[in-house]
Scaffold this motif. Structure first.
Motif, PDB file in Angstrom:
ATOM      1  N   ALA A   1       0.867  -1.176   0.000  1.00  0.00           N
ATOM      2  CA  ALA A   1       0.000   0.000   0.000  1.00  0.00           C
ATOM      3  C   ALA A   1       0.903   1.225   0.000  1.00  0.00           C
ATOM      4  O   ALA A   1       1.934   1.251   0.679  1.00  0.00           O
TER       5      ALA A   1
ATOM      6  N   VAL B   1      -1.995   0.593  -4.658  1.00  0.00           N
ATOM      7  CA  VAL B   1      -1.168  -0.556  -4.304  1.00  0.00           C
ATOM      8  C   VAL B   1      -0.199  -0.875  -5.437  1.00  0.00           C
ATOM      9  O   VAL B   1      -0.458  -0.586  -6.595  1.00  0.00           O
TER      10      VAL B   1
ATOM     11  N   VAL C   1      -5.270  -1.968   2.826  1.00  0.00           N
ATOM     12  CA  VAL C   1      -4.724  -0.879   2.013  1.00  0.00           C
ATOM     13  C   VAL C   1      -5.557   0.384   2.128  1.00  0.00           C
ATOM     14  O   VAL C   1      -5.156   1.434   1.636  1.00  0.00           O
TER      15      VAL C   1
ATOM     16  N   ARG D   1      -5.757   3.532  -0.416  1.00  0.00           N
ATOM     17  CA  ARG D   1      -4.470   3.835  -1.040  1.00  0.00           C
ATOM     18  C   ARG D   1      -4.257   3.032  -2.322  1.00  0.00           C
ATOM     19  O   ARG D   1      -4.810   1.961  -2.506  1.00  0.00           O
TER      20      ARG D   1
END
Length: 115
Positions: A69, A97, A92, A95
């Motif tokens: 992440a 990845v 995550v 966000r």
């Protein structure tokens, strides 16, 4: 007994892609092919999981997979395997990845995805 036998035969007949989903939950959101395998990326809510599958399973070789992440350290799994290797579910949030996978000499790196 017949039901158990039939379900066992269906499990044996399932393609590798369906078996990969068994080690990761959620829906498949990306497929990242490369010369010696494929990485499948799954998402469940704010969690991501990835599975590296060997193109030609059978013999044991070094395989890896990672999910990172943005702003955090990657969760990496690397081992000698014959067919597949997967990450656990990685939180995550919202966000982007970065997913990587490798089998023997081949590899793939996604860049930032799922933003």
């Amino acid at each position: 007994m017949a039901v158990l036998t039939a379900s066992g035969l269906l499990a044996l007949a399932a393609p590798a892609e369906a078996q990969a989903a068994a080690s990761c939950t959620g829906r498949k959101v990306r497929t990242l092919p490369f010369s010696t395998g494929t990485v499948h990326v799954y998402k469940q809510g704010r969690y991501v999981c990835a599975v590296t599958l060997a193109k030609n399973p059978g013999r044991e070789r070094t395989m890896s997979v990672s999910v990172q992440a943005r702003g955090h350290r990657p969760v990496v799994r690397k081992d000698k395997r014959t067919r597949r290797i997967s990450t656990p579910l990685v939180y995550v949030g919202n966000r982007c990845v970065w997913v990587k996978g490798s089998v023997s000499g081949g590899s793939v790196s996604s860049g930032w995805i799922l933003c």
